[in-house]
Design an enzyme around this catalytic site. Structure first.
Site, PDB file in Angstrom:
ATOM      1  N   CYS A   1       1.918   6.575  -1.877  1.00 55.95           N
ATOM      2  CA  CYS A   1       2.920   5.722  -1.238  1.00 55.95           C
ATOM      3  C   CYS A   1       4.071   6.633  -0.849  1.00 55.95           C
ATOM      4  O   CYS A   1       4.760   7.174  -1.717  1.00 55.95           O
ATOM      5  CB  CYS A   1       3.402   4.621  -2.185  1.00 55.95           C
ATOM      6  SG  CYS A   1       4.698   3.576  -1.462  1.00 55.95           S
TER       7      CYS A   1
ATOM      8  N   GLU B   1       1.218   2.687   5.144  1.00 56.60           N
ATOM      9  CA  GLU B   1       0.161   3.662   4.921  1.00 56.60           C
ATOM     10  C   GLU B   1      -0.434   4.020   6.280  1.00 56.60           C
ATOM     11  O   GLU B   1      -0.279   3.266   7.257  1.00 56.60           O
ATOM     12  CB  GLU B   1      -0.928   3.125   3.990  1.00 56.60           C
ATOM     13  CG  GLU B   1      -0.546   3.095   2.521  1.00 56.60           C
ATOM     14  CD  GLU B   1      -0.323   4.466   1.908  1.00 56.60           C
ATOM     15  OE1 GLU B   1      -0.533   5.476   2.630  1.00 56.60           O
ATOM     16  OE2 GLU B   1       0.047   4.534   0.731  1.00 56.60           O
TER      17      GLU B   1
END
Length: 224
Positions: free
Chosen positions: A2, A106
């Site tokens: 992340c 992402e």
């Protein structure tokens, strides 16, 4: 992994959602559509009696580190190895936090290159990443409070983009995670699982999010 997320919910929403009793001043509350490593991030810590909202630098610096630059490489902590890694072992038992967000990004590898996706709850409510925090003191006496986001295997919704995702805790689990008296890692390990896929929304967004210098609501707009 992340490496980028958002926080644009109002101050009042965060105070109510996370039952905050002690907080930074509203004038110090930062809204961002493109939070990047090394920046200050809003985090919830329980001091044993109440939830406190404050800021931590994103990029974990172990208390024993010789230099703060190590934090640039430690933005995430893998759930599977928290009890083994020297860097995170102590914080996992004693210094857990919630890192406040309402979406994260992402990137999916495609023929035309990496394509960014925004991932959030279908309800559009803010949520808390499971995190760890630490205080580090330099030889000159400078103190930095830093954090890392814990990651786990991706759920079905996120796996179409990436094989890892941050641990998002359910509301019922947040109290246990923040409880400084809970140090049983077998109990804690059971909290570090992929979030319910059916409650998540995943969609492509503009490549403008690739640069942290870009920061506006258009970054979370659905494209295609």
């Amino acid at each position: 992994m992340c490496g980028r997320f958002t926080l644009f919910s109002t101050y009042e929403t965060i105070i109510q959602r996370f039952r905050i009793e002690s907080a930074i001043d509203e004038t110090d509350y930062l809204v961002s559509y493109n939070i990047a490593p090394s920046q200050q991030v809003a985090a919830v810590i329980n001091d044993g009696s109440k939830n406190r909202l404050g800021y931590l630098r994103w990029g974990f610096i172990p208390s024993w580190a010789k230099d703060e630059s190590v934090g640039y490489k430690m933005i995430n902590a893998r759930a599977e190895t928290l009890g083994e890694k020297r860097s995170f072992k102590n914080a996992y038992q004693k210094q857990r936090c919630l890192i406040v967000a309402d979406a994260f990004y992402e990137w999916r590898r495609m023929e035309e290159g990496k394509v960014p996706f925004c991932i959030k709850l279908k309800s559009s409510e803010p949520f808390g990443f499971a995190g760890l925090w630490e205080s580090w003191k330099s030889p000159e006496g400078k103190i930095i409070h830093s954090c890392a986001i814990i990651t786990t295997n991706a759920n079905e919704a996120v796996s179409s983009v990436h094989d890892r995702m941050p641990v998002i805790l359910n509301r019922e689990e947040e109290n246990s995670w923040l409880n400084p008296k809970l140090r049983d890692t077998q109990i804690l390990n059971r909290l570090l699982v992929p979030y319910n896929s059916e409650e998540m929304d995943v969609y492509p967004v503009s490549k403008d999010v690739n640069s942290p210098r870009n920061n506006s609501p258009r970054l979370i707009e659905r494209i295609g």
